[in-house]
Design a protein around this motif. Structure first.
Motif, mmCIF file in Angstrom:
data_model
loop_
_atom_site.group_PDB
_atom_site.id
_atom_site.type_symbol
_atom_site.label_atom_id
_atom_site.label_comp_id
_atom_site.label_asym_id
_atom_site.label_seq_id
_atom_site.Cartn_x
_atom_site.Cartn_y
_atom_site.Cartn_z
ATOM 1 N N LEU A 80 -22.137 -37.128 7.340
ATOM 2 C CA LEU A 80 -21.958 -38.139 8.331
ATOM 3 C C LEU A 80 -21.357 -37.623 9.323
ATOM 4 O O LEU A 80 -21.711 -37.862 10.668
ATOM 5 C CB LEU A 80 -21.093 -39.113 7.888
ATOM 6 C CG LEU A 80 -21.631 -40.117 6.728
ATOM 7 C CD1 LEU A 80 -20.754 -41.231 6.163
ATOM 8 C CD2 LEU A 80 -22.631 -41.166 7.304
ATOM 9 N N LEU A 81 -20.402 -36.673 9.246
ATOM 10 C CA LEU A 81 -19.608 -36.040 10.517
ATOM 11 C C LEU A 81 -20.207 -34.553 10.957
ATOM 12 O O LEU A 81 -19.936 -34.333 11.878
ATOM 13 C CB LEU A 81 -18.328 -35.719 10.277
ATOM 14 C CG LEU A 81 -17.405 -37.072 9.767
ATOM 15 C CD1 LEU A 81 -16.079 -36.885 9.242
ATOM 16 C CD2 LEU A 81 -17.458 -38.069 10.659
ATOM 17 N N ASP A 82 -21.086 -34.187 10.102
ATOM 18 C CA ASP A 82 -21.673 -32.729 10.276
ATOM 19 C C ASP A 82 -20.331 -31.967 10.444
ATOM 20 O O ASP A 82 -20.350 -30.852 11.397
ATOM 21 C CB ASP A 82 -22.298 -32.464 11.610
ATOM 22 C CG ASP A 82 -23.029 -31.270 11.765
ATOM 23 O OD1 ASP A 82 -23.112 -30.622 10.740
ATOM 24 O OD2 ASP A 82 -23.529 -30.755 12.789
ATOM 25 N N ALA A 83 -19.570 -31.872 9.403
ATOM 26 C CA ALA A 83 -18.278 -31.231 9.219
ATOM 27 C C ALA A 83 -18.311 -30.553 8.141
ATOM 28 O O ALA A 83 -18.438 -30.768 7.117
ATOM 29 C CB ALA A 83 -17.112 -32.129 9.415
ATOM 30 N N PRO A 84 -17.399 -29.346 8.324
ATOM 31 C CA PRO A 84 -17.238 -28.237 6.910
ATOM 32 C C PRO A 84 -16.109 -29.085 6.245
ATOM 33 O O PRO A 84 -15.257 -29.931 6.689
ATOM 34 C CB PRO A 84 -16.840 -27.142 7.432
ATOM 35 C CG PRO A 84 -16.505 -27.278 8.867
ATOM 36 C CD PRO A 84 -17.144 -28.420 9.412
ATOM 37 N N VAL A 85 -15.898 -28.462 4.925
ATOM 38 C CA VAL A 85 -15.010 -29.161 3.944
ATOM 39 C C VAL A 85 -13.511 -29.177 4.575
ATOM 40 O O VAL A 85 -12.894 -30.405 4.501
ATOM 41 C CB VAL A 85 -14.845 -28.505 2.702
ATOM 42 C CG1 VAL A 85 -13.799 -28.540 1.990
ATOM 43 C CG2 VAL A 85 -16.128 -28.445 2.077
ATOM 44 N N GLY A 86 -13.066 -28.344 5.495
ATOM 45 C CA GLY A 86 -11.823 -28.188 6.034
ATOM 46 C C GLY A 86 -11.698 -29.061 7.093
ATOM 47 O O GLY A 86 -10.691 -29.187 7.633
ATOM 48 N N GLU A 87 -12.785 -29.892 7.667
ATOM 49 C CA GLU A 87 -12.702 -30.733 8.804
ATOM 50 C C GLU A 87 -13.219 -32.472 8.298
ATOM 51 O O GLU A 87 -13.696 -32.916 9.130
ATOM 52 C CB GLU A 87 -13.439 -30.250 10.165
ATOM 53 C CG GLU A 87 -12.817 -29.197 10.442
ATOM 54 C CD GLU A 87 -13.893 -28.300 11.500
ATOM 55 O OE1 GLU A 87 -14.494 -29.240 12.069
ATOM 56 O OE2 GLU A 87 -13.724 -27.161 11.535
ATOM 57 N N ARG A 88 -12.595 -32.572 7.232
ATOM 58 C CA ARG A 88 -13.263 -34.081 6.711
ATOM 59 C C ARG A 88 -12.237 -35.023 6.317
ATOM 60 O O ARG A 88 -12.423 -35.696 5.824
ATOM 61 C CB ARG A 88 -13.989 -33.809 5.366
ATOM 62 C CG ARG A 88 -15.313 -32.920 5.487
ATOM 63 C CD ARG A 88 -16.141 -32.703 4.228
ATOM 64 N NE ARG A 88 -17.105 -31.897 4.443
ATOM 65 C CZ ARG A 88 -17.973 -31.218 3.643
ATOM 66 N NH1 ARG A 88 -17.716 -31.715 2.070
ATOM 67 N NH2 ARG A 88 -19.061 -30.425 3.865
ATOM 68 N N VAL A 89 -10.908 -34.635 6.786
ATOM 69 C CA VAL A 89 -9.762 -35.510 6.564
ATOM 70 C C VAL A 89 -9.909 -36.907 7.068
ATOM 71 O O VAL A 89 -9.763 -37.847 6.457
ATOM 72 C CB VAL A 89 -8.456 -34.781 6.742
ATOM 73 C CG1 VAL A 89 -7.342 -35.677 6.333
ATOM 74 C CG2 VAL A 89 -8.179 -33.396 5.999
ATOM 75 N N SER A 90 -10.339 -37.022 8.157
ATOM 76 C CA SER A 90 -10.247 -38.215 8.875
ATOM 77 C C SER A 90 -11.577 -39.186 8.319
ATOM 78 O O SER A 90 -11.051 -40.137 8.158
ATOM 79 C CB SER A 90 -10.506 -38.012 10.488
ATOM 80 O OG SER A 90 -9.800 -37.207 11.122
ATOM 81 N N LEU A 99 -13.673 -39.919 -2.701
ATOM 82 C CA LEU A 99 -14.535 -39.742 -1.634
ATOM 83 C C LEU A 99 -14.035 -38.501 -0.791
ATOM 84 O O LEU A 99 -14.611 -38.144 0.049
ATOM 85 C CB LEU A 99 -14.464 -41.001 -0.645
ATOM 86 C CG LEU A 99 -14.960 -42.551 -1.288
ATOM 87 C CD1 LEU A 99 -14.424 -43.551 -1.084
ATOM 88 C CD2 LEU A 99 -16.525 -42.460 -0.805
ATOM 89 N N SER A 100 -12.911 -38.169 -1.160
ATOM 90 C CA SER A 100 -12.118 -37.199 -0.216
ATOM 91 C C SER A 100 -13.122 -35.595 -0.326
ATOM 92 O O SER A 100 -13.362 -34.980 -1.225
ATOM 93 C CB SER A 100 -10.837 -36.915 -1.287
ATOM 94 O OG SER A 100 -10.184 -35.608 -0.691
ATOM 95 N N ARG A 101 -13.064 -35.353 1.014
ATOM 96 C CA ARG A 101 -13.681 -34.078 1.322
ATOM 97 C C ARG A 101 -15.209 -33.855 0.874
ATOM 98 O O ARG A 101 -15.794 -32.801 0.934
ATOM 99 C CB ARG A 101 -13.097 -32.843 1.131
ATOM 100 C CG ARG A 101 -11.661 -32.908 1.364
ATOM 101 C CD ARG A 101 -10.906 -31.568 1.159
ATOM 102 N NE ARG A 101 -9.491 -31.736 1.554
ATOM 103 C CZ ARG A 101 -8.763 -30.719 0.984
ATOM 104 N NH1 ARG A 101 -9.006 -29.644 0.478
ATOM 105 N NH2 ARG A 101 -7.415 -30.671 1.352
ATOM 106 N N LYS A 102 -15.833 -35.015 0.225
ATOM 107 C CA LYS A 102 -17.096 -34.902 -0.230
ATOM 108 C C LYS A 102 -18.137 -34.853 0.793
ATOM 109 O O LYS A 102 -18.135 -35.035 2.024
ATOM 110 C CB LYS A 102 -17.319 -36.021 -0.952
ATOM 111 C CG LYS A 102 -16.570 -36.096 -2.310
ATOM 112 C CD LYS A 102 -17.114 -36.904 -3.468
ATOM 113 C CE LYS A 102 -16.258 -36.739 -4.886
ATOM 114 N NZ LYS A 102 -16.412 -37.802 -5.947
ATOM 115 N N SER A 103 -19.549 -34.315 0.292
ATOM 116 C CA SER A 103 -20.437 -33.822 1.182
ATOM 117 C C SER A 103 -21.056 -35.124 1.998
ATOM 118 O O SER A 103 -21.487 -34.988 2.964
ATOM 119 C CB SER A 103 -21.607 -33.256 0.320
ATOM 120 O OG SER A 103 -22.044 -34.059 -0.648
ATOM 121 N N MET A 104 -20.673 -36.263 1.325
ATOM 122 C CA MET A 104 -21.399 -37.476 2.244
ATOM 123 C C MET A 104 -20.492 -37.584 3.458
ATOM 124 O O MET A 104 -21.119 -37.975 4.400
ATOM 125 C CB MET A 104 -21.244 -38.899 1.304
ATOM 126 C CG MET A 104 -19.807 -39.369 1.065
ATOM 127 S SD MET A 104 -19.675 -40.764 -0.097
ATOM 128 C CE MET A 104 -19.671 -42.045 1.437
#
Ligand code: 9MG
Length: 277
Positions: free
Chosen positions: A228-238, A219-224
């Motif tokens: 959900l977070l309206d976040a670019p790839v670099g801001e998907r860790v949490s 699931l890591s950094r995926k577009s889903m």
């Protein structure tokens, strides 16, 4: 429960992390920084220090629209890295490929796990695993091919249909002589699925646990997460960590991740709660 591949053993009683190492110039989330053995080795060593139990080496991106890579190019990219990491690292080395020739050569070079997003459907792939009894396979679900998989994906019941697909592939493996104890399954988050499909799979991931030796969730950094977070790839860790914990809570034993340290920590908390009275 233990998983054995290429003389290396993995404890599957608790969730663990598979670190992603892309040897591609076009990878969607790490910008292809890991092109050469000299660069790949320190990154892999760092992932081991951070607690990775497996390193998944890929030479062809499966990102929608990514260019196809020739057999020779893929072999040239991944083999030196597989050989070096299998020799120098104490953990299981996985090769992310669908090409039987790459599988065969990677196993010879020391890989112990074949991670196939096409679930051994290419001609000759089943035979490679059948002939290599010291290797484990991950059968992943993908609807169609990377170039077109996100064009209006439709399912009547996504969980039941993907479970049925994976059962059918397990049967094909068993008929070829690959036992369930060597098989991991993965519903393939993001591979021909809408956000609603991905969420439904995450909500019901426990329905895949009884199929084989274990479930892998990527699931890591995926577009889903991005959607959900309206976040670019670099801001998907949490968001990725939240999804990893939800997957592990439902029985996924291997979490494929770009952020090894953070995922290992999140899974420790999850495992402690799972083990409590
Ligand atoms: C190679 N690759 C990219 N995403 C993946 C996922 O979700 N699971 C597995 N097994 N492999 C993946």
């Amino acid at each position: 429960m233990r998983l054995n591949g290429a003389g290396k053993s993995l404890d599957l009683t608790r969730p663990c992390v598979m670190g992603v190492l892309n040897i591609t110039p076009d990878s969607f989330s790490d910008g292809g920084r890991y092109l050469q053995v000299a660069d790949a080795l320190p990154r892999a060593e760092a992932m081991v220090t951070e607690g990775a139990a497996i390193i998944d080496i890929g030479g062809e991106s499966t990102r929608p629209g990514a260019p196809l890579v020739s057999l020779q190019e893929e072999l040239d990219r991944v083999l030196p890295v597989v050989e070096r990491l299998a020799r120098d690292l104490p953990i299981l080395i996985s090769i992310d490929t669908s090409k039987p020739e790459v599988m065969r050569e990677a196993l010879k070079a020391g890989a112990g796990l074949i991670n196939d997003v096409r679930a051994l459907r290419l001609p000759g792939a089943l035979e490679v695993l059948a002939a290599n009894r010291d290797a484990v396979v991950c059968l992943m679900h993908m609807r169609g091919e990377p170039g077109t998989m996100q064009q209006e994906p439709r399912y009547t019941d996504v969980v039941t249909e993907i479970r049925a697909f994976l059962s059918e592939r397990i049967q094909a493996c068993e008929m070829a002589g690959i036992g369930r104890e060597r098989i991991l399954v993965d519903p393939g988050f993001g591979f021909g699925k809408t956000l609603a499909h991905n969420l439904s799979l995450l909500r019901h991931l426990n329905r895949f646990v009884d199929l084989a030796a274990g479930v892998i969730a990527g699931l890591s950094r995926k577009s889903m997460i991005g959607a959900l977070l309206d976040a670019p790839v670099g801001e998907r860790v949490s968001g990725s960590l939240a999804a990893a914990v939800l997957a592990a809570w439902q029985g996924a034993r291997i979490i494929r991740s770009h952020d090894v340290r953070e995922t290992v920590q999140a899974l420790r908390v999850c495992a402690a709660a799972l083990a409590a009275d």
